[in-house]
Design a protein around this motif. Structure first.
Motif, mmCIF file in Angstrom:
data_model
loop_
_atom_site.group_PDB
_atom_site.id
_atom_site.type_symbol
_atom_site.label_atom_id
_atom_site.label_comp_id
_atom_site.label_asym_id
_atom_site.label_seq_id
_atom_site.Cartn_x
_atom_site.Cartn_y
_atom_site.Cartn_z
ATOM 1 N N ILE A 55 0.730 -1.220 -0.070
ATOM 2 C CA ILE A 55 0.026 0.045 0.028
ATOM 3 C C ILE A 55 1.048 1.315 -0.029
ATOM 4 C CG2 ILE A 55 -1.669 1.390 1.226
ATOM 5 C CD1 ILE A 55 -2.816 -1.272 2.390
ATOM 6 N N THR A 56 1.861 1.203 0.915
ATOM 7 C CA THR A 56 2.638 2.515 0.850
ATOM 8 C C THR A 56 3.652 2.695 -0.050
ATOM 9 O OG1 THR A 56 4.309 1.511 2.409
ATOM 10 C CG2 THR A 56 2.286 2.637 3.405
ATOM 11 N N HIS A 57 4.406 1.333 -0.453
ATOM 12 C CA HIS A 57 5.376 1.332 -1.535
ATOM 13 C C HIS A 57 6.624 2.287 -0.969
ATOM 14 C CE1 HIS A 57 3.576 0.142 -5.549
ATOM 15 N NE2 HIS A 57 3.028 -0.401 -4.531
ATOM 16 N N ASP A 58 6.780 2.189 0.265
ATOM 17 C CA ASP A 58 8.122 2.813 0.886
ATOM 18 C C ASP A 58 8.380 1.893 2.273
ATOM 19 O OD1 ASP A 58 9.543 4.376 2.713
ATOM 20 O OD2 ASP A 58 8.596 6.020 2.332
ATOM 21 N N PRO A 59 9.812 1.404 1.930
ATOM 22 C CA PRO A 59 10.012 0.216 2.793
ATOM 23 C C PRO A 59 10.200 0.789 4.485
ATOM 24 C CG PRO A 59 11.549 0.555 1.298
ATOM 25 C CD PRO A 59 10.806 1.689 0.787
ATOM 26 N N GLN A 60 10.253 2.131 4.765
ATOM 27 C CA GLN A 60 10.378 2.608 5.952
ATOM 28 C C GLN A 60 9.034 2.898 6.497
ATOM 29 O OE1 GLN A 60 12.927 6.466 6.469
ATOM 30 N NE2 GLN A 60 12.291 6.637 8.394
ATOM 31 N N ALA A 61 8.207 3.351 5.476
ATOM 32 C CA ALA A 61 6.816 3.622 6.054
ATOM 33 C C ALA A 61 6.327 2.386 6.487
ATOM 34 C CB ALA A 61 6.006 4.335 5.144
ATOM 35 N N ALA A 62 6.626 1.300 5.572
ATOM 36 C CA ALA A 62 5.784 0.034 5.770
ATOM 37 C C ALA A 62 6.254 -0.573 6.842
ATOM 38 C CB ALA A 62 6.170 -1.083 4.427
ATOM 39 N N GLU A 63 7.715 -0.470 7.263
ATOM 40 C CA GLU A 63 7.990 -0.954 8.678
ATOM 41 C C GLU A 63 7.451 -0.339 9.772
ATOM 42 O OE1 GLU A 63 12.268 -1.106 8.859
ATOM 43 O OE2 GLU A 63 12.299 -1.150 10.960
ATOM 44 N N ASP A 64 7.271 1.007 9.675
ATOM 45 C CA ASP A 64 6.684 1.728 10.767
ATOM 46 C C ASP A 64 5.413 1.369 10.783
ATOM 47 O OD1 ASP A 64 9.034 3.078 10.770
ATOM 48 O OD2 ASP A 64 8.527 4.845 10.268
ATOM 49 N N VAL A 65 4.607 1.384 9.963
ATOM 50 C CA VAL A 65 3.133 1.035 9.939
ATOM 51 C C VAL A 65 2.830 -0.574 10.321
ATOM 52 C CG1 VAL A 65 1.190 0.394 8.376
ATOM 53 C CG2 VAL A 65 2.387 2.431 8.049
ATOM 54 N N ALA A 66 3.707 -1.317 9.868
ATOM 55 C CA ALA A 66 3.552 -2.865 10.510
ATOM 56 C C ALA A 66 3.794 -2.922 12.029
ATOM 57 C CB ALA A 66 4.206 -3.801 9.749
ATOM 58 N N GLN A 67 5.087 -2.176 12.350
ATOM 59 C CA GLN A 67 5.610 -2.250 13.620
ATOM 60 C C GLN A 67 4.536 -1.316 14.594
ATOM 61 O OE1 GLN A 67 9.770 -1.448 14.567
ATOM 62 N NE2 GLN A 67 8.956 0.122 15.495
ATOM 63 N N GLU A 68 3.994 -0.327 14.006
ATOM 64 C CA GLU A 68 2.876 0.507 15.135
ATOM 65 C C GLU A 68 1.664 -0.340 15.152
ATOM 66 O OE1 GLU A 68 3.253 3.340 16.661
ATOM 67 O OE2 GLU A 68 5.416 3.010 16.557
ATOM 68 N N ALA A 69 1.225 -1.178 14.127
ATOM 69 C CA ALA A 69 0.056 -1.718 14.210
ATOM 70 C C ALA A 69 0.207 -2.968 15.344
ATOM 71 C CB ALA A 69 -0.157 -2.457 12.820
ATOM 72 N N ASP A 116 0.721 14.044 -7.064
ATOM 73 C CA ASP A 116 0.329 13.022 -6.159
ATOM 74 C C ASP A 116 0.898 11.523 -6.520
ATOM 75 O OD1 ASP A 116 -3.093 12.993 -7.262
ATOM 76 O OD2 ASP A 116 -1.157 12.794 -8.327
ATOM 77 N N ARG A 117 1.570 11.345 -7.394
ATOM 78 C CA ARG A 117 1.882 9.811 -7.435
ATOM 79 C C ARG A 117 3.002 9.248 -6.690
ATOM 80 N NH1 ARG A 117 4.456 8.121 -11.806
ATOM 81 N NH2 ARG A 117 4.231 6.235 -11.142
ATOM 82 N N ILE A 118 2.775 8.065 -5.980
ATOM 83 C CA ILE A 118 3.972 7.928 -5.246
ATOM 84 C C ILE A 118 4.733 6.856 -5.958
ATOM 85 C CG2 ILE A 118 4.373 6.143 -3.112
ATOM 86 C CD1 ILE A 118 1.842 7.345 -1.839
ATOM 87 N N GLU A 119 5.861 7.224 -5.928
ATOM 88 C CA GLU A 119 7.178 6.280 -6.642
ATOM 89 C C GLU A 119 7.564 5.105 -5.549
ATOM 90 O OE1 GLU A 119 8.014 6.318 -9.550
ATOM 91 O OE2 GLU A 119 6.896 8.166 -10.231
ATOM 92 N N PRO A 120 7.672 4.137 -6.085
ATOM 93 C CA PRO A 120 8.361 2.968 -5.150
ATOM 94 C C PRO A 120 9.697 3.546 -4.737
ATOM 95 C CG PRO A 120 7.536 2.260 -7.141
ATOM 96 C CD PRO A 120 7.371 3.534 -7.660
ATOM 97 N N GLN A 121 9.745 3.461 -3.315
ATOM 98 C CA GLN A 121 11.235 3.727 -2.851
ATOM 99 C C GLN A 121 12.106 2.777 -2.575
ATOM 100 O OE1 GLN A 121 11.715 7.196 -1.756
ATOM 101 N NE2 GLN A 121 9.628 7.344 -3.053
ATOM 102 N N GLY A 122 13.117 2.833 -2.367
ATOM 103 C CA GLY A 122 14.137 2.012 -2.240
ATOM 104 C C GLY A 122 14.950 1.398 -3.550
#
Lengths: 189, 375
Positions: A55-69, A116-122
């Motif tokens: 959903i986020t296409h951002d490794p850091q955001a994904a880690e934060d989101v899953a961890q915070e969840a 407003d497009r999100i490019e895949p990060q990393g």
């Protein structure tokens, strides 16, 4: 820094012939059993992290989101009804947080006028991994569309369950899913 | 789509998945609900005793140590492959105004323009919304408007030797005077009074609470009190290092960190725990600051002749020589440090896409104003 890194061990695999149910693990976690927490984490981390990243296409955001969840789930674990399945409860937290995270990134990008497009990060750190048509096609969807695709086709939610998880009318879920799948089909050939 | 979508979604390779899992497990394990269970079970019979324990002892736990290990591990990693290209700029990479100390001369930089403040001062900090700057020097604390107009002045019993800080609502200022006295003055310069004895470490107001202040006692405790009614919120064990140099709060006001050369102690008020972070062998912590948008801690570490800036366990910048204290942009996206050897500032993007910019400046950034006002 020249120091040897200190490695934090992942949760050990339990020596049980029959895997314990999520309900039993949650009960043990509520009693403060760290082994049970490790098993629950190991069982559900990958799906949560994968959903967040898709959903986020951002490794850091994904880690934060899953961890915070997971942390949010832990904070409420005392009040969790063990008769309900654990995974959908966790996934609902993950997906809503991932949508919020993606929206926040988009608004920050709009603030600086980059669209407003999100490019895949990393990609710069490991270009081979992201050379995947599906990932690039998903990047063309909105976070809300990616969320329904992930809930339906990765996490196995029904449209009714998606509607409940995202607090949307069922018709909106169906149309959002249809449009997302049409876009993916078009882009993927 | 040749393969089913379900299968393709399951097979997509997630970057850094293994590292992410390891880091996440360390954090999740550190937050296991065991302590809370014990608390809940005994609440009926020992509420008073637990309340006393909660405010008189900071418990360093094994799970806390796990976080420390994790941070230590990640802080010791080499620069990632995705190190962004260095680009130079004439302007700050994020909006806001930057307060700068250039050898005692203060300046405010905005969009590449610099305005000087009159006089020579030992230090300065912003008011919460950037309408004023509080400066100190000699035995005076002075409030200035950003255009340099003097609003008020307080003469103290002794020299002011540690930072004056404005409370989040703007109605109080805390500062340290020469007799090791922590003093409080109202935001309009009235009612100057002694409050407590303190080590020479700048006090820090708790975000989200009007008049709650963290400071280091002479005995080496971190104390958190309401300055109006003196109510004690938290008191750590008397174990803070004499080399404690700074205090910093997380945005939610639930974590207060005391930074010392050989240790950072993060006091978690919600968990009633203290997490200790230690630098790798041979390295020392120079400075650290919490992000204004969350709980990310930017840490400057020096190892021999090399200094590094780490955020969320990622080494974002490493360079020879001294790096100054990290200053966050108001939106929490960038961290700015002074890189002394290069006579430059380095701005590093701490979230999202990697980014690194340098600016040809020599002063010491003191504060980047201001976070958006939320109602």
């Amino acid at each position: 820094m020249g120091a040897d890194p200190v490695i934090v061990a992942l949760p050990a695999r339990p020596r049980r012939a029959r895997p314990r149910t999520d309900s039993a693990l949650v009960r043990s976690v509520q009693a403060g059993d760290e082994v049970a927490l490790g098993e629950l984490f190991r069982r559900h981390w990958h799906a949560a992290h994968r959903a967040a990243w898709l959903i986020t296409h951002d490794p850091q955001a994904a880690e934060d989101v899953a961890q915070e969840a997971f942390l949010a789930a832990l904070r409420r674990i005392d009040r969790f009804d063990r008769h309900r399945p654990f995974a959908p409860w966790l996934h609902r937290i993950v997906v809503n947080r991932a949508i919020d995270s993606s929206r926040a990134r988009i608004s920050r990008r709009e603030d600086v006028g980059t669209g407003d497009r999100i490019e895949p990060q990393g990609a710069s750190s490991d270009p081979g991994r992201l050379d995947d048509g599906l990932v690039r096609a998903l990047a063309e969807l909105t976070p809300e569309q990616r969320a329904v695709v992930v809930l339906r086709h990765l996490l196995g939610f029904t449209p009714g369950e998606i509607a409940s998880a995202l607090d949307l009318p069922r018709g909106t879920v169906n149309s959002r899913l249809r449009r997302a799948l049409d876009t993916l089909a078009e882009l993927l050939g | 789509m040749s393969r089913p979508l379900e299968q393709r979604l399951r097979e997509v390779s997630i970057p850094e998945a293994e590292d992410a899992e390891r880091r996440a497990w360390a954090v999740v394990r550190a937050n296991a609900p065991a302590a809370r269970r014990v608390h809940r079970r005994r609440r009926a019979v020992a509420f008073v005793a637990l309340a006393v324990m909660a405010i008189t002892a900071a418990v360093v736990t094994t799970p806390g140590a796990a976080v420390a290990e994790w941070l230590e591990h990640t802080a010791a990693r080499a620069l990632p492959d995705s190190t962004p290209a260095l680009s130079t700029s004439d302007e700050l990479p994020a909006a806001g105004r930057l307060l700068v100390d250039d050898a005692g001369r203060l300046a405010i930089e905005r969009r590449g323009r610099t305005g000087r403040l009159p006089g020579r001062w030992s230090g300065a900090s912003w008011s919460p919304r950037g309408r004023f700057v509080v400066v100190w020097g000699g035995s005076s604390v002075v409030a200035l408007a950003p255009d340099g107009t003097r609003r008020w002045r307080v003469r103290t019993p002794g020299a002011v030797y540690a930072g004056a800080r404005w409370s989040p609502d703007g109605y109080r200022i805390a500062y340290l005077a020469g007799d090791a006295r922590l003093r409080i003055v109202a935001g309009d310069g009235t009612g100057d009074r002694g409050f407590a004895r303190s080590r020479p470490v700048a006090p820090a107001w708790r975000p989200g609470s009007d008049h709650t202040l963290a400071y280091v006692t002479l005995a080496g405790r971190l104390e958190i009190r309401n300055v109006d009614n003196r109510r004690l919120i938290w008191r750590s064990a008397p174990t803070l290092s004499r080399r404690t140099t700074a205090l910093t709060w997380s945005r939610d006001g639930m974590q207060a960190a005391a930074i010392a050369a050989r240790q950072i102690r993060v006091h978690r008020l919600d968990r009633r725990r203290t997490v200790r972070l230690s630098p790798p062998p041979g390295a020392v912590y120079e400075a650290a600051a919490f992000s204004p948008r969350g709980d990310a801690l930017a840490i400057v570490t020096r190892h021999g002749r090399q200094s590094s800036l780490t955020v969320r366990g990622r080494v974002l910048f490493t360079g020879p020589g001294f790096i100054g204290a990290p200053v966050w942009s108001p939106d929490g996206e960038w961290v700015l440090v002074r890189w002394e050897a290069a006579k430059q500032w380095v701005a590093v993007r701490a979230v999202g896409a990697p980014g690194l910019e340098t600016l040809a400046r020599t002063g010491e950034p003191l504060g980047w104003c201001c976070p958006p006002i939320t109602k």
